[in-house]
Design an enzyme around this catalytic site. Structure first.
Site, PDB file in Angstrom:
ATOM      1  N   CYS B 106       0.888  -1.172   0.000  1.00 40.86           N
ATOM      2  CA  CYS B 106       0.000   0.000   0.000  1.00 40.86           C
ATOM      3  C   CYS B 106       0.923   1.219   0.000  1.00 40.86           C
ATOM      4  O   CYS B 106       1.155   1.837   1.027  1.00 40.86           O
ATOM      5  CB  CYS B 106      -0.885   0.005   1.244  1.00 40.86           C
ATOM      6  SG  CYS B 106      -1.661  -1.591   1.604  1.00 40.86           S
ATOM      7  N   ALA B 107       1.467   1.544  -1.168  1.00 41.21           N
ATOM      8  CA  ALA B 107       2.683   2.356  -1.219  1.00 41.21           C
ATOM      9  C   ALA B 107       2.473   3.868  -1.280  1.00 41.21           C
ATOM     10  O   ALA B 107       3.331   4.628  -0.850  1.00 41.21           O
ATOM     11  CB  ALA B 107       3.530   1.918  -2.406  1.00 41.21           C
ATOM     12  N   ALA B 108       1.355   4.323  -1.867  1.00 39.70           N
ATOM     13  CA  ALA B 108       1.182   5.772  -2.056  1.00 39.70           C
ATOM     14  C   ALA B 108       1.081   6.475  -0.699  1.00 39.70           C
ATOM     15  O   ALA B 108       0.514   5.904   0.236  1.00 39.70           O
ATOM     16  CB  ALA B 108      -0.072   6.038  -2.875  1.00 39.70           C
ATOM     17  N   GLY B 110       4.327   7.239  -1.118  1.00 37.98           N
ATOM     18  CA  GLY B 110       5.668   6.792  -1.493  1.00 37.98           C
ATOM     19  C   GLY B 110       6.814   7.184  -0.589  1.00 37.98           C
ATOM     20  O   GLY B 110       7.977   6.966  -0.954  1.00 37.98           O
ATOM     21  N   SER B 111       6.550   7.744   0.585  1.00 41.49           N
ATOM     22  CA  SER B 111       7.651   8.096   1.500  1.00 41.49           C
ATOM     23  C   SER B 111       8.434   6.853   1.909  1.00 41.49           C
ATOM     24  O   SER B 111       9.665   6.829   1.861  1.00 41.49           O
ATOM     25  CB  SER B 111       7.108   8.773   2.754  1.00 41.49           C
ATOM     26  OG  SER B 111       6.438   9.952   2.416  1.00 41.49           O
ATOM     27  N   ASP B 130      -0.503   0.338  -5.151  1.00 41.26           N
ATOM     28  CA  ASP B 130      -1.558   1.005  -4.396  1.00 41.26           C
ATOM     29  C   ASP B 130      -2.861   0.834  -5.162  1.00 41.26           C
ATOM     30  O   ASP B 130      -2.860   0.838  -6.391  1.00 41.26           O
ATOM     31  CB  ASP B 130      -1.247   2.492  -4.173  1.00 41.26           C
ATOM     32  CG  ASP B 130      -1.960   3.023  -2.933  1.00 41.26           C
ATOM     33  OD1 ASP B 130      -1.355   3.020  -1.848  1.00 41.26           O
ATOM     34  OD2 ASP B 130      -3.146   3.392  -3.051  1.00 41.26           O
ATOM     35  N   CYS B 230      -0.626   3.578  11.482  1.00 39.42           N
ATOM     36  CA  CYS B 230      -0.461   4.818  12.251  1.00 39.42           C
ATOM     37  C   CYS B 230      -1.666   5.003  13.170  1.00 39.42           C
ATOM     38  O   CYS B 230      -2.214   6.086  13.284  1.00 39.42           O
ATOM     39  CB  CYS B 230      -0.244   6.019  11.336  1.00 39.42           C
ATOM     40  SG  CYS B 230      -1.510   6.257  10.088  1.00 39.42           S
TER      41      CYS B 230
END
Lengths: 167, 302
Positions: B106-108, B110-111, B130, B230
């Site tokens: 779930c990359a977006a 992209g940090s 994503d 988070c």
């Protein structure tokens, strides 16, 4: 000859003898371009492969990636080749332009600010016209900003809108 | 902050926790190792009059005294990227080796993807997926600006992802930084707590479990999976990992990160979890002046 697709990343052929897609550049021609135009030696790209997806849109990634990937993007955009004059992307110039020795125009801080804001400006330059790598000095070393088009005494900023900054 | 009350029994110094949640976050950037080393990035920022405070636990993490790090030369050159300090933990925990095949589920935006790319020395293949097409453009432009050539971006549902076409049978390492209720982002989003609570957490937990299970299924024997959120909610953290530990051939393993934290929970709300969950890490805002975060590292053992 087959045609380029818009959905698959296809590896550039090594040379003309291996060419199967009409109008597709070869790895050899890409390496020659960077050497002849910017003085970037082929060794810099030793571990990288070049891909075409979309006509003339060349991408760069590590070479171990398999051919024919159907993904949204692969590595970073690198070069546009379907016009008469090839044009490196801003991000390719930033990523690989530190190795450039030719066709690099060194800008003052004020000129660099105008360049990244997307402004065209009068610049003194006695080298070849066409696409140049624009650079400035950052903490003691030359750092590439992106690509400019030099014609008739004017340097046109090629920084894409989304990358422009008011610094 | 009422939504956080249910955590009072598990948080040491709950008053300090609440006070931290009400403060804005410090401005933090990560130095992009693909383009610059930390010393040069610090020098370039200081030359622009931006004061920098280094972080002991990670040389790439810098606190900067500007709200707009995006308007600096190092940002324009892709030397730095705005990234909340605690969100730099999962890539450090996963710790892939250069040349590895890595999947970011779930990359977006992209940090963490670009942080992983730097840790891979921008080699190998990092598949950044994503399911949200709108967020892919941010992922792509961040990868471009930071010069991450090893990133292949895909737009799919992580739960049905496959390795087809990537030239590998399984990935060496997978990051499952899953969608969550984001309670831990309250310091940057004032409305982060509007729709949270046990019900919301239980609702999203099945998606999280499915993504983590798929992550494990696509990881080679001996490979690693990092699960992170988070949020503070145990229903989305320990409970999800506990369910996957019970269902898949995978163990929870320790990892080191030099930030203060609390151990993962082994019991919550009448439920007990696998004892190994104590090796997961909970990061509370008052411990390191960051957002809130949960991170667990798993090792596949088929």
């Amino acid at each position: 000859m087959s045609e380029n697709t818009s959905y698959r990343f296809e590896r550039l052929p090594a040379n003309d003898a291996e060419k199967t897609v009409e109008g597709r550049p070869t790895r050899e021609s890409v390496l020659d371009y960077w050497t002849e135009r910017f003085g970037v030696p082929p060794e810099v790209f030793e571990d990288y492969a070049f891909w075409e997806k979309g006509a003339g849109k060349i991408w760069v990634s590590p070479s171990a990636v398999p051919d024919g990937l159907e993904v949204e993007s692969l590595g970073i955009t690198f070069l546009r080749t379907r016009q008469e004059h090839w044009k490196p992307t801003t991000n390719a110039a930033q990523r690989f332009g530190r190795h450039a020795t030719d066709c690099v125009v060194d800008l003052t801080r004020e000129e660099a600010e105008r360049f990244v804001a997307g402004e065209d400006q009068e610049i003194a330059w006695d080298g070849d016209w066409g696409y140049l790598i624009a650079a400035h000095e950052l903490v003691g070393e030359r750092e590439p900003l992106g690509v400019g088009l030099y014609l008739h005494g004017e340097l046109r900023s090629m920084i894409p809108k989304g990358r422009q900054r008011d610094l | 902050m009422d939504a956080l009350e249910r955590y009072e029994p598990i948080i040491d110094d709950y008053d300090a926790f609440l006070a931290a949640c009400e403060r804005p976050l410090p401005s933090v950037v990560r130095v992009n190792g693909i383009k610059a080393d930390p010393a040069r990035a610090v020098a370039a920022l200081e030359a622009e009059g931006v004061a920098v405070t280094r972080r002991e636990w990670n040389e790439s993490v810098l606190e900067v005294d500007t709200d707009k790090p995006g308007n600096t030369w190092p940002y324009f050159h892709g030397w730095i990227h705005g990234q909340e300090e605690v969100s730099a933990v999962p890539a450090v925990a996963l710790d892939p080796d250069p040349g590895d095949a890595v999947w970011d589920t779930c990359a977006a935006p992209g940090s963490k993807t670009t942080q992983l790319a730097a840790r891979l020395d921008d080699s190998g293949l990092l598949v950044a997926n994503d399911d949200n097409l709108g967020r892919l453009s941010a992922l792509r432009s961040n990868a471009e600006r930071l010069g991450a050539t090893c990133v292949a971006v895909t737009n799919g549902d992580a739960r049905r992802f496959t390795t087809d076409g990537f030239g590998v049978d399984a990935f060496d390492a997978v990051l499952a930084d899953v969608p969550c209720t984001c309670e831990g982002t309250v310091r940057k989003n004032a409305d982060a707590l509007d729709d949270v609570g046990r019900e919301a957490s239980l609702h999203i937990a099945s998606l999280q479990e499915d993504i983590l299970r798929r992550a494990v299924e696509l990881t080679r024997d001996g490979g690693h999976v990092v699960y992170s959120t988070c949020t503070f909610a145990p229903e989305e953290n320990e409970a999800v990992v506990d369910a996957v530990l019970a269902a898949e051939p995978v163990d929870l393993v320790e990892f080191d990160v030099g930030l203060e934290h609390s151990p993962g929970l082994t019991e919550w709300d009448g439920e007990t979890y696998d004892e190994s969950l104590a090796d997961a890490k909970r990061f509370y805002p008052h411990q390191n002046d960051t957002g809130g975060f949960f991170c667990a590292k798993l090792e596949v053992a088929r």
